[in-house]
Scaffold this active site. Sequence first.
Site, PDB file in Angstrom:
ATOM      1  N   HIS A  33     -75.473 -43.816  41.064  1.00 53.74           N
ATOM      2  CA  HIS A  33     -74.606 -42.520  40.845  1.00 53.74           C
ATOM      3  C   HIS A  33     -75.471 -41.178  40.325  1.00 53.74           C
ATOM      4  O   HIS A  33     -76.493 -41.479  39.932  1.00 53.74           O
ATOM      5  CB  HIS A  33     -73.296 -42.561  39.973  1.00 53.74           C
ATOM      6  CG  HIS A  33     -72.477 -43.454  40.371  1.00 53.74           C
ATOM      7  ND1 HIS A  33     -71.034 -43.639  39.871  1.00 53.74           N
ATOM      8  CD2 HIS A  33     -72.260 -44.018  41.728  1.00 53.74           C
ATOM      9  CE1 HIS A  33     -70.259 -44.265  40.706  1.00 53.74           C
ATOM     10  NE2 HIS A  33     -71.036 -44.810  41.810  1.00 53.74           N
TER      11      HIS A  33
ATOM     12  N   GLU B 199     -75.369 -39.226  37.777  1.00 52.75           N
ATOM     13  CA  GLU B 199     -75.807 -39.346  36.672  1.00 52.75           C
ATOM     14  C   GLU B 199     -76.910 -40.384  36.057  1.00 52.75           C
ATOM     15  O   GLU B 199     -77.798 -39.992  35.307  1.00 52.75           O
ATOM     16  CB  GLU B 199     -74.535 -39.658  35.604  1.00 52.75           C
ATOM     17  CG  GLU B 199     -73.535 -38.393  35.540  1.00 52.75           C
ATOM     18  CD  GLU B 199     -72.442 -39.134  36.850  1.00 52.75           C
ATOM     19  OE1 GLU B 199     -71.330 -38.914  36.628  1.00 52.75           O
ATOM     20  OE2 GLU B 199     -72.903 -39.613  37.837  1.00 52.75           O
TER      21      GLU B 199
ATOM     22  N   ARG C  46     -76.871 -38.410  68.790  1.00 54.70           N
ATOM     23  CA  ARG C  46     -78.199 -38.838  69.342  1.00 54.70           C
ATOM     24  C   ARG C  46     -79.102 -37.728  69.202  1.00 54.70           C
ATOM     25  O   ARG C  46     -80.177 -37.747  69.480  1.00 54.70           O
ATOM     26  CB  ARG C  46     -78.003 -39.446  70.875  1.00 54.70           C
ATOM     27  CG  ARG C  46     -77.134 -38.329  71.915  1.00 54.70           C
ATOM     28  CD  ARG C  46     -76.708 -39.133  73.127  1.00 54.70           C
ATOM     29  NE  ARG C  46     -75.920 -38.235  73.943  1.00 54.70           N
ATOM     30  CZ  ARG C  46     -74.614 -38.261  73.665  1.00 54.70           C
ATOM     31  NH1 ARG C  46     -74.034 -38.554  72.541  1.00 54.70           N
ATOM     32  NH2 ARG C  46     -73.761 -37.257  74.379  1.00 54.70           N
TER      33      ARG C  46
ATOM     34  N   LEU D  54     -55.082 -32.982  70.492  1.00 55.00           N
ATOM     35  CA  LEU D  54     -55.291 -31.733  69.666  1.00 55.00           C
ATOM     36  C   LEU D  54     -54.081 -31.323  69.515  1.00 55.00           C
ATOM     37  O   LEU D  54     -53.725 -30.655  68.225  1.00 55.00           O
ATOM     38  CB  LEU D  54     -56.267 -31.011  70.285  1.00 55.00           C
ATOM     39  CG  LEU D  54     -57.678 -31.416  70.172  1.00 55.00           C
ATOM     40  CD1 LEU D  54     -58.438 -30.500  71.355  1.00 55.00           C
ATOM     41  CD2 LEU D  54     -58.357 -31.275  68.958  1.00 55.00           C
TER      42      LEU D  54
ATOM     43  N   SER E  13     -51.023 -32.346  69.496  1.00 54.09           N
ATOM     44  CA  SER E  13     -50.258 -33.349  68.624  1.00 54.09           C
ATOM     45  C   SER E  13     -50.468 -33.121  67.119  1.00 54.09           C
ATOM     46  O   SER E  13     -49.804 -33.137  66.304  1.00 54.09           O
ATOM     47  CB  SER E  13     -50.308 -34.647  68.939  1.00 54.09           C
ATOM     48  OG  SER E  13     -51.562 -35.278  68.906  1.00 54.09           O
TER      49      SER E  13
END
Length: 348
Positions: free
Chosen positions: A53, A55, A216, A296, A298
């Site tokens: 992490h 920290e 790609r 899209l 929906s």
Amino acid sequence: MHDILDSPFMRRALELAALGEGHVAPNPLVGCVIVYQGEIIAEGYHARYGGHHAEVNAIESVENSELLKDSTLYVTLEPCAHHGKTPPCANLILQKGIPRVVVGCRDPFPEVNGKGIELLRNAGVEVLTDVLFDECRGINRRFFTFHEKKRPYVLLKWAQSADGFMDVDRVSGRQGSVMISHPDTQILVHTWRAEEASILIGKNTLINDDPSLTVRRVPGKNPLRVVLSSEPLNIHAFKLGSDEAPTLVLTNDTEGQNNNVRYVACDNVHHVASVLHRLHRENVLSVLVEGGSHVLKSFLESGLWDEARVIISDDVLGKGLTAPTIAVAYSHEERSASDTIRYFYNKS
């Protein structure tokens, strides 16, 4: 809250956090700086899923650990207090004797959510919270949506002509993708793909366009490819059957695995909430919805979306499939070659 406290150290921590974009999901983006007598002596960020992490990376980079006993640690997200893939960061902070911690915002993950802050305070550490709160939540909007709304962060994307069409008329049976946006913008789209956990299309887009749905054209990790289909599909007859990236087919009843393609039953592939619930169970943090008009629309009609990016070409098609419309005003726009990109955010 202290979101008006404009800390340059927290801003630097945010810059560091962003370096993990596309590499840490489903974990959050986290940055950390350690300050001694007004100067940054160490920096760190969460660089990859399963890795140290922020920290830990910052603390381990301090050359003179004795300085930690009179330093302030700035971190964009609450230090964890549980054993996950790595030991608790809050415990490490206590072990090193760091007396002051400044936190951007709480971690909504149930195993943390206030426990890290409580652990530090109970041990006598001075903890200041909610510094640059909005910015720290904003950089992890996918993570917060996933844990608070119990669904992936939903980003809609499509390209349309200047006269409002997103595809040619397919009644003649024409197949193959239709490039509406400029090639430079298409490279940008591949960058967007690399930033998301998954990319979703419907059966019609699969059949008509036979897309690869990879990154790609830019460096980065290919997202999980998701296809919605209420009917049986042989994905290996399409480019999505390649081993470039894993593919998940959400169906109404089929289950199984075929090489890189997994078929998973969903309660109703035509119901957006059911689809998102299934993706949440699959631990998918975000989804980029790229195709077609029906899918899209929906999502827009369900209200279960967070962000939309609409690419508007300067060119006209004259006729074809009408692009969706969004009921909210766009936040801002920018130019990309001969295209205009408009950004929308769903505040509901």
